[in-house]
Design a protein around this motif. Structure first.
Motif, short mmCIF file in Angstrom:
data_model
loop_
_atom_site.label_atom_id
_atom_site.label_comp_id
_atom_site.label_asym_id
_atom_site.label_seq_id
_atom_site.Cartn_x
_atom_site.Cartn_y
_atom_site.Cartn_z
N SER A 192 -53.05 3.98 -83.23
CA SER A 192 -54.24 3.86 -82.38
C SER A 192 -54.07 2.84 -81.26
CB SER A 192 -55.45 3.47 -83.24
OG SER A 192 -55.30 2.17 -83.76
N TRP A 193 -53.00 2.09 -81.28
CA TRP A 193 -52.78 1.06 -80.24
C TRP A 193 -52.54 1.69 -78.88
CZ3 TRP A 193 -49.28 -3.62 -81.75
CH2 TRP A 193 -49.84 -4.30 -82.84
N PRO A 194 -53.05 1.10 -77.82
CA PRO A 194 -52.73 1.57 -76.47
C PRO A 194 -51.24 1.35 -76.18
CG PRO A 194 -54.50 -0.07 -76.43
CD PRO A 194 -53.98 -0.03 -77.81
N THR A 195 -50.69 2.16 -75.31
CA THR A 195 -49.26 2.08 -74.98
C THR A 195 -48.87 0.70 -74.48
OG1 THR A 195 -49.27 4.43 -74.44
CG2 THR A 195 -47.43 3.13 -73.59
N GLY A 196 -49.70 0.09 -73.66
CA GLY A 196 -49.40 -1.24 -73.14
C GLY A 196 -49.23 -2.27 -74.24
N ARG A 197 -50.09 -2.23 -75.24
CA ARG A 197 -49.98 -3.18 -76.35
C ARG A 197 -48.71 -2.92 -77.15
NH1 ARG A 197 -54.58 -3.25 -80.72
NH2 ARG A 197 -55.81 -3.32 -78.83
N LEU A 198 -48.38 -1.65 -77.35
CA LEU A 198 -47.14 -1.32 -78.08
C LEU A 198 -45.92 -1.84 -77.32
CD1 LEU A 198 -47.94 2.33 -79.20
CD2 LEU A 198 -47.58 0.36 -80.71
N LEU A 199 -45.89 -1.60 -76.00
CA LEU A 199 -44.77 -2.08 -75.19
C LEU A 199 -44.68 -3.60 -75.21
CD1 LEU A 199 -44.91 0.26 -72.08
CD2 LEU A 199 -43.02 0.05 -73.69
N SER A 200 -45.82 -4.26 -75.09
CA SER A 200 -45.85 -5.72 -75.08
C SER A 200 -45.35 -6.28 -76.41
CB SER A 200 -47.28 -6.19 -74.80
OG SER A 200 -47.34 -7.59 -74.85
N THR A 201 -45.79 -5.71 -77.50
CA THR A 201 -45.37 -6.16 -78.83
C THR A 201 -43.88 -5.90 -79.03
OG1 THR A 201 -47.57 -5.76 -79.72
CG2 THR A 201 -45.77 -5.90 -81.32
N ALA A 202 -43.42 -4.72 -78.65
CA ALA A 202 -42.00 -4.40 -78.78
C ALA A 202 -41.16 -5.36 -77.95
CB ALA A 202 -41.74 -2.95 -78.37
N ALA A 203 -41.61 -5.66 -76.73
CA ALA A 203 -40.88 -6.58 -75.86
C ALA A 203 -40.79 -7.97 -76.49
CB ALA A 203 -41.54 -6.65 -74.48
N ARG A 204 -41.89 -8.45 -77.06
CA ARG A 204 -41.87 -9.77 -77.70
C ARG A 204 -40.92 -9.80 -78.88
NH1 ARG A 204 -47.29 -9.49 -76.88
NH2 ARG A 204 -47.76 -9.17 -79.08
N LEU A 205 -40.89 -8.74 -79.67
CA LEU A 205 -40.00 -8.69 -80.82
C LEU A 205 -38.54 -8.71 -80.39
CD1 LEU A 205 -41.92 -6.07 -83.00
CD2 LEU A 205 -41.68 -8.54 -83.45
N VAL A 206 -38.21 -7.95 -79.36
CA VAL A 206 -36.84 -7.93 -78.83
C VAL A 206 -36.49 -9.30 -78.24
CG1 VAL A 206 -35.35 -6.94 -77.05
CG2 VAL A 206 -36.77 -5.45 -78.45
N GLU A 207 -37.43 -9.88 -77.51
CA GLU A 207 -37.20 -11.20 -76.90
C GLU A 207 -36.98 -12.26 -77.97
OE1 GLU A 207 -39.22 -14.21 -73.64
OE2 GLU A 207 -40.39 -12.57 -74.44
N GLN A 208 -37.77 -12.24 -79.04
CA GLN A 208 -37.60 -13.21 -80.12
C GLN A 208 -36.24 -13.07 -80.79
OE1 GLN A 208 -41.02 -12.42 -82.55
NE2 GLN A 208 -42.41 -13.53 -81.20
N ALA A 209 -35.79 -11.84 -80.99
CA ALA A 209 -34.48 -11.62 -81.60
C ALA A 209 -33.37 -12.13 -80.68
CB ALA A 209 -34.28 -10.13 -81.91
N TRP A 210 -33.50 -11.87 -79.38
CA TRP A 210 -32.49 -12.32 -78.41
C TRP A 210 -32.47 -13.84 -78.32
CZ3 TRP A 210 -28.08 -11.36 -76.71
CH2 TRP A 210 -27.59 -11.86 -75.51
N GLU A 211 -33.65 -14.47 -78.28
CA GLU A 211 -33.73 -15.94 -78.24
C GLU A 211 -33.06 -16.54 -79.48
OE1 GLU A 211 -34.74 -18.20 -76.04
OE2 GLU A 211 -35.49 -16.82 -74.53
N SER A 212 -33.23 -15.93 -80.61
CA SER A 212 -32.60 -16.41 -81.84
C SER A 212 -31.07 -16.32 -81.74
CB SER A 212 -33.09 -15.58 -83.04
OG SER A 212 -32.45 -15.98 -84.21
N THR A 213 -30.58 -15.23 -81.17
CA THR A 213 -29.14 -15.07 -80.96
C THR A 213 -28.62 -16.14 -80.00
OG1 THR A 213 -29.24 -12.69 -81.36
CG2 THR A 213 -27.35 -13.49 -80.09
N LEU A 214 -29.32 -16.36 -78.90
CA LEU A 214 -28.90 -17.38 -77.95
C LEU A 214 -28.90 -18.77 -78.58
CD1 LEU A 214 -30.78 -16.18 -74.72
CD2 LEU A 214 -28.32 -16.07 -75.17
N ARG A 215 -29.97 -19.08 -79.33
CA ARG A 215 -30.05 -20.39 -80.00
C ARG A 215 -28.87 -20.61 -80.93
NH1 ARG A 215 -35.25 -19.56 -80.35
NH2 ARG A 215 -35.21 -18.70 -82.45
N ALA A 216 -28.46 -19.56 -81.62
CA ALA A 216 -27.32 -19.66 -82.54
C ALA A 216 -26.03 -20.03 -81.79
CB ALA A 216 -27.13 -18.35 -83.30
#
Length: 139
Positions: A7-31
């Protein structure tokens, strides 16, 4: 939360997916001892030294923010600062050999990391759709 994703709007899905990918990438960079800002700064100086102000402008951040980023890169051995011979009031930032090696490794990892698209049946189509979405927003 996940049970009502349909039921989520597309924008919210994209925003959430982007944050999840960004968090994973930031974790890789921090390592690897980097931040996203540090990687962008390394990208800016990979071709040759630049002033801190030029790097800040290219990264679209304040001089103060870039100063902290460059200090971190310098402490980590990924960059050095020297006085600009053309203007002794200005510092030139240069990537070190270890900084360049790390930069190349992170760029390659970013290109080949399947994590964000591992659950997608057709990653190329997803990528094409995202590219088109970004292009249309820039028009």
């Amino acid at each position: 939360m996940t049970d009502d994703l349909e039921s989520w709007p597309t924008g919210r899905l994209l925003s959430t997916a982007a944050r999840l990918v960004e968090q994973a990438w930031e974790s890789t960079l921090r390592a690897h001892g980097l931040t996203h800002a540090g990687l962008v700064a390394l990208h800016t100086i990979a071709d040759g030294p630049r002033s801190q102000r030029e790097i800040a402008r290219a990264c679209r951040v304040t001089d103060q923010t870039m100063s902290r980023t460059v200090e971190h890169l310098e402490r980590s051995g990924f960059a050095t600062r020297t006085v600009d011979p053309a203007d002794e009031r200005r510092m030139r930032v240069r990537i070190t050999e270890s900084g360049y090696e790390l930069y190349r490794a992170m760029i390659e990892l970013e290109r080949t990391d399947a994590q964000p698209t591992a659950v997608v049946s057709d990653p190329a189509t997803l990528r094409s759709l995202l590219i088109e979405l970004v292009r249309s927003a820039q028009r």
